[in-house]
Design a protein around this motif. Structure first.
Motif, mmCIF file in Angstrom:
data_model
loop_
_atom_site.group_PDB
_atom_site.id
_atom_site.type_symbol
_atom_site.label_atom_id
_atom_site.label_comp_id
_atom_site.label_asym_id
_atom_site.label_seq_id
_atom_site.Cartn_x
_atom_site.Cartn_y
_atom_site.Cartn_z
ATOM 1 N N GLU A 25 52.851 7.921 40.812
ATOM 2 C CA GLU A 25 53.268 9.330 40.791
ATOM 3 C C GLU A 25 54.788 9.477 40.677
ATOM 4 O OE1 GLU A 25 51.158 11.650 40.508
ATOM 5 O OE2 GLU A 25 49.325 10.563 41.014
ATOM 6 N N ARG A 26 55.497 8.374 40.530
ATOM 7 C CA ARG A 26 56.964 8.449 40.490
ATOM 8 C C ARG A 26 57.456 8.951 39.128
ATOM 9 N NH1 ARG A 26 58.049 2.639 43.513
ATOM 10 N NH2 ARG A 26 57.411 3.358 45.591
ATOM 11 N N PRO A 27 58.662 9.524 39.122
ATOM 12 C CA PRO A 27 59.256 9.913 37.834
ATOM 13 C C PRO A 27 59.646 8.674 37.046
ATOM 14 C CG PRO A 27 60.857 10.159 39.599
ATOM 15 C CD PRO A 27 59.542 9.824 40.269
ATOM 16 N N LEU A 28 59.982 8.886 35.772
ATOM 17 C CA LEU A 28 60.500 7.777 34.982
ATOM 18 C C LEU A 28 61.783 7.264 35.619
ATOM 19 C CD1 LEU A 28 59.946 8.938 31.280
ATOM 20 C CD2 LEU A 28 58.560 7.359 32.644
ATOM 21 N N ASP A 29 62.026 5.986 35.511
ATOM 22 C CA ASP A 29 63.143 5.338 36.196
ATOM 23 C C ASP A 29 64.475 5.959 35.767
ATOM 24 O OD1 ASP A 29 64.692 3.567 37.643
ATOM 25 O OD2 ASP A 29 64.657 2.039 36.085
ATOM 26 N N ILE A 30 65.230 6.456 36.750
ATOM 27 C CA ILE A 30 66.541 7.039 36.444
ATOM 28 C C ILE A 30 67.665 6.236 37.074
ATOM 29 C CG2 ILE A 30 65.671 9.396 36.187
ATOM 30 C CD1 ILE A 30 66.834 9.938 39.027
ATOM 31 N N SER A 31 67.346 5.074 37.666
ATOM 32 C CA SER A 31 68.362 4.315 38.391
ATOM 33 C C SER A 31 69.505 3.877 37.478
ATOM 34 C CB SER A 31 67.736 3.101 39.077
ATOM 35 O OG SER A 31 67.083 2.276 38.130
ATOM 36 N N GLY A 32 69.183 3.634 36.200
ATOM 37 C CA GLY A 32 70.235 3.282 35.260
ATOM 38 C C GLY A 32 70.468 4.367 34.241
ATOM 39 N N VAL A 90 59.576 13.005 27.371
ATOM 40 C CA VAL A 90 58.710 12.993 26.193
ATOM 41 C C VAL A 90 57.434 12.228 26.556
ATOM 42 C CG1 VAL A 90 58.451 12.223 23.799
ATOM 43 C CG2 VAL A 90 60.662 13.082 24.608
ATOM 44 N N ASN A 91 56.299 12.917 26.539
ATOM 45 C CA ASN A 91 55.026 12.283 26.869
ATOM 46 C C ASN A 91 54.073 12.388 25.670
ATOM 47 O OD1 ASN A 91 54.035 14.945 26.929
ATOM 48 N ND2 ASN A 91 54.334 15.110 29.148
ATOM 49 N N ASP A 92 52.838 11.969 25.861
ATOM 50 C CA ASP A 92 51.871 12.006 24.755
ATOM 51 C C ASP A 92 51.677 13.422 24.218
ATOM 52 O OD1 ASP A 92 51.411 9.283 24.785
ATOM 53 O OD2 ASP A 92 49.765 9.420 26.237
ATOM 54 N N LEU A 96 64.342 16.779 19.416
ATOM 55 C CA LEU A 96 63.216 15.842 19.381
ATOM 56 C C LEU A 96 63.192 14.992 18.114
ATOM 57 C CD1 LEU A 96 60.472 18.132 20.958
ATOM 58 C CD2 LEU A 96 61.791 16.309 22.059
ATOM 59 N N ALA A 97 63.965 15.370 17.108
ATOM 60 C CA ALA A 97 64.116 14.494 15.948
ATOM 61 C C ALA A 97 64.942 13.269 16.330
ATOM 62 C CB ALA A 97 64.779 15.248 14.807
ATOM 63 N N LYS A 98 65.805 13.446 17.294
ATOM 64 C CA LYS A 98 66.712 12.385 17.744
ATOM 65 C C LYS A 98 66.198 11.688 18.998
ATOM 66 C CE LYS A 98 71.726 12.076 18.678
ATOM 67 N NZ LYS A 98 72.938 12.913 18.838
ATOM 68 N N TYR A 99 65.574 12.467 19.890
ATOM 69 C CA TYR A 99 65.127 11.945 21.183
ATOM 70 C C TYR A 99 63.621 12.171 21.378
ATOM 71 C CZ TYR A 99 70.157 12.101 22.154
ATOM 72 O OH TYR A 99 71.517 11.928 22.101
ATOM 73 N N GLY A 100 62.841 11.895 20.347
ATOM 74 C CA GLY A 100 61.408 12.188 20.407
ATOM 75 C C GLY A 100 60.519 10.993 20.701
ATOM 76 N N GLN A 101 61.121 9.873 21.141
ATOM 77 C CA GLN A 101 60.311 8.701 21.447
ATOM 78 C C GLN A 101 59.651 8.862 22.819
ATOM 79 O OE1 GLN A 101 63.676 8.420 20.652
ATOM 80 N NE2 GLN A 101 63.187 8.246 18.469
ATOM 81 N N LYS A 102 58.442 8.321 22.963
ATOM 82 C CA LYS A 102 57.717 8.445 24.228
ATOM 83 C C LYS A 102 58.528 7.850 25.380
ATOM 84 C CE LYS A 102 53.420 7.642 26.668
ATOM 85 N NZ LYS A 102 52.167 6.881 26.787
ATOM 86 N N ASP A 103 58.465 8.543 26.514
ATOM 87 C CA ASP A 103 59.126 8.159 27.764
ATOM 88 C C ASP A 103 60.637 8.324 27.724
ATOM 89 O OD1 ASP A 103 56.693 7.644 28.942
ATOM 90 O OD2 ASP A 103 56.783 5.475 28.611
ATOM 91 N N THR A 104 61.148 9.028 26.714
ATOM 92 C CA THR A 104 62.566 9.407 26.753
ATOM 93 C C THR A 104 62.763 10.445 27.854
ATOM 94 O OG1 THR A 104 62.851 9.022 24.384
ATOM 95 C CG2 THR A 104 64.482 10.434 25.458
ATOM 96 N N PHE A 151 57.128 23.054 23.446
ATOM 97 C CA PHE A 151 56.828 21.636 23.570
ATOM 98 C C PHE A 151 56.637 21.291 25.044
ATOM 99 C CE2 PHE A 151 59.327 22.130 19.735
ATOM 100 C CZ PHE A 151 58.662 21.334 18.806
ATOM 101 N N PRO A 152 55.530 20.649 25.409
ATOM 102 C CA PRO A 152 55.346 20.234 26.800
ATOM 103 C C PRO A 152 56.289 19.100 27.160
ATOM 104 C CG PRO A 152 53.558 19.413 25.438
ATOM 105 C CD PRO A 152 54.397 20.295 24.554
#
Length: 375
Positions: A114-121, A292-294, A214-222, A242-243
Motif C-alpha cells: 500500500e506504499r507510494p512509489l519510492d520517493i527517497s531519491g 502514471v499507472n495502467d 504525458l508525452a514527456k513523462y508518460g511512462q508507467k510508474d513515473t 487522466f487518472p
C-alpha cells in the motif's frame, strides 16, 4: 460508480443549501462531512451547481497554456514571490516527504503493498503549476504581502480577453463549493457554522491547476507529484481527463485510486495542514500522490485517437482554500478532548507541542521552505 465513491462518503451540498441549518437532514449531512474528514481526510462532494462545460473550458485553456514554448512560460514566473502567483515550471517543487522524517515514518508504517512509489531519491516533481489568486484583499495591512500578491496575466496574446473570465468562473465554482464544505464540517464538529469560513475570509485562496506533460513523462510508474500533504486548509479538485491520483485513507492505510465518473457533478475535497492544526489533529491532512499507472496509459492511448490534435497534458483542476494569513492559528479548545483520544491510538508521543500557536502566514512560509518554493 467509481471505486472512490464506493469507499469515501458522498456528501450532498444540495441538501445543505436547500434546507434550514437546524433540519435533521442538514445536521446529519454535516456530521457525515465532518466524520469523513476525521476518518479519511477526504470526501466526494455532489454539487448540482458545478458545470461540466465550465470544467471542460477550463481544462482546454490550461492545456493550451502549458503547451506553449518554454520561453513564453518563463515570462509568467515570479520566484521572488515564492511562486505564489503565476507559473511554476517543472522540476521546481520538491515533495516534502522525501526528506521529512515524520512523513517517512508514515510510509514505513504502511503495508508494503500500500506504499507510494519510492520517493527517497526523488528529485523535484516533473509538473508545472499556475497559481491564480481567488482572494478578497484584507481591509488591513497584512504582515505577509508576498502571500497576497496581485495575479499574473499570461503575456502571450493568445489568452487576451479570455484568461481572466475562464479562471474566475471556474475558480468561483470551486470556491463556493469548498466554503460550503467548510461550513458543513464546522457544524458537524459542533462548532458555529462560520468558524472556518470566517477564519478564511481573507485567505490567499488559489486556483492552482497542475500540468504534467504525458508525452514527456508518460511512462508507467513515473512520479508526477510525490507523496505529500497540502499546506492549506481544504483542497478541492474537479475531474481530470487522466487518472493517476492516489489518496490514503487514515482509518485503513489503504491506497485509493481516485476515479471520477466520466460525467457528473462531483468534486473531491481533501483536508490540509491548516485544518489539522486548528483541530489538533482530530482531522489529519490527507496524504496523496500523482503517478502514471495502467489507467493513465490506457487513457493516453484513447485520447490520442479521440483528440489527436490536443496536447497530451494531464491537468488537475485544483483549488487551495487557505485561512487568512494574519489569522492566529491554534487548536480549538472544544476539540482537544476528541483529538487526544485519536492521538493516543495513533502515537505514543504527547499531543501537546505538536500544534504551537502561530500566524497562518508563518505556517505557510515554514511549509514553502520545505518544498523549495521559498528561500
Amino acid at each position: 460508480m467509481s471505486n472512490l465513491s464506493e469507499t469515501l462518503p458522498v456528501i450532498d451540498v444540495d441538501i445543505f443549501l436547500s434546507e434550514d441549518e437546524t433540519s435533521q437532514r442538514v445536521q446529519e449531512e454535516c456530521k457525515k462531512a465532518a466524520d469523513a474528514l476525521v476518518t479519511y481526510g477526504a470526501l466526494l462532494l455532489h454539487d448540482s451547481r458545478v458545470s461540466e462545460d465550465d470544467n471542460d473550458t477550463f481544462l482546454d485553456l490550461m492545456e493550451d497554456y502549458f503547451a506553449q514554448p518554454l520561453a513564453d512560460l518563463e515570462r509568467d514566473q515570479r520566484p521572488e514571490l515564492s511562486y505564489q502567483v503565476g507559473v511554476t515550471l517543472e522540476n521546481t517543487e520538491k515533495p516534502k516527504c522525501a526528506v521529512d522524517e515524520p512523513c517517512l515514518n508514515v510510509i514505513a508504517r504502511l503495508d508494503p503493498s500500500e506504499r507510494p512509489l519510492d520517493i527517497s531519491g526523488h528529485y523535484p516533481d516533473p509538473k508545472c503549476r499556475f497559481f491564480w489568486k481567488m482572494s478578497t484583499p484584507p481591509p488591513y495591512k497584512t504582515d505577509y504581502p508576498a502571500l497576497n500578491a496581485p495575479n499574473v496575466i499570461p503575456q502571450a496574446p493568445t489568452f487576451n480577453g479570455i484568461w481572466e473570465s475562464v479562471m474566475e468562473k471556474w475558480g468561483r465554482s470551486m470556491k463556493d463549493a469548498v466554503e460550503n464544505v467548510a461550513e458543513m464540517v464546522a457544524i458537524g464538529l459542533g462548532l458555529p457554522r462560520q468558524t472556518f469560513k470566517d477564519a478564511g475570509k481573507y485567505g490567499p485562496h488559489l486556483l492552482a491547476p497542475t500540468a504534467s506533460d504525458l508525452a514527456k513523462y508518460g511512462q508507467k510508474d513515473t512520479i508526477l507529484a510525490g507523496f505529500h500533504t497540502d499546506l492549506n486548509c481544504l483542497t478541492i479538485h474537479g475531474r481530470s481527463r487522466f487518472p493517476g491520483l492516489n489518496i490514503w485513507a487514515r482509518n485503513t492505510g489503504k491506497r485509493i485510486l481516485v476515479r471520477f465518473p466520466p460525467t457528473g457533478r462531483f468534486l473531491l475535497v481533501q483536508s490540509g495542514k491548516q485544518i489539522e492544526h486548528l483541530t489538533a489533529g482530530l482531522i489529519k491532512a490527507g496524504y496523496h500522490e500523482v503517478v502514471v499507472n495502467d489507467a493513465t496509459i490506457q487513457t493516453i492511448a484513447k485520447r490520442k485517437v479521440s483528440h489527436p490534435d490536443r496536447p497530451l497534458i494531464r491537468i488537475s483542476s485544483t483549488f487551495f482554500w487557505h485561512l487568512s494569513s494574519d489569522y492566529d492559528l491554534a487548536p480549538i479548545s472544544s476539540l482537544l478532548g476528541r483529538a487526544k483520544s485519536f492521538h493516543a491510538i495513533e502515537s505514543e508521543a504527547p499531543l501537546e507541542g505538536l500544534y504551537p500557536s502561530m500566524k497562518v502566514g508563518q505556517q505557510v512560509q515554514n511549509e514553502l521552505k520545505h518544498i523549495a518554493l521559498m528561500a
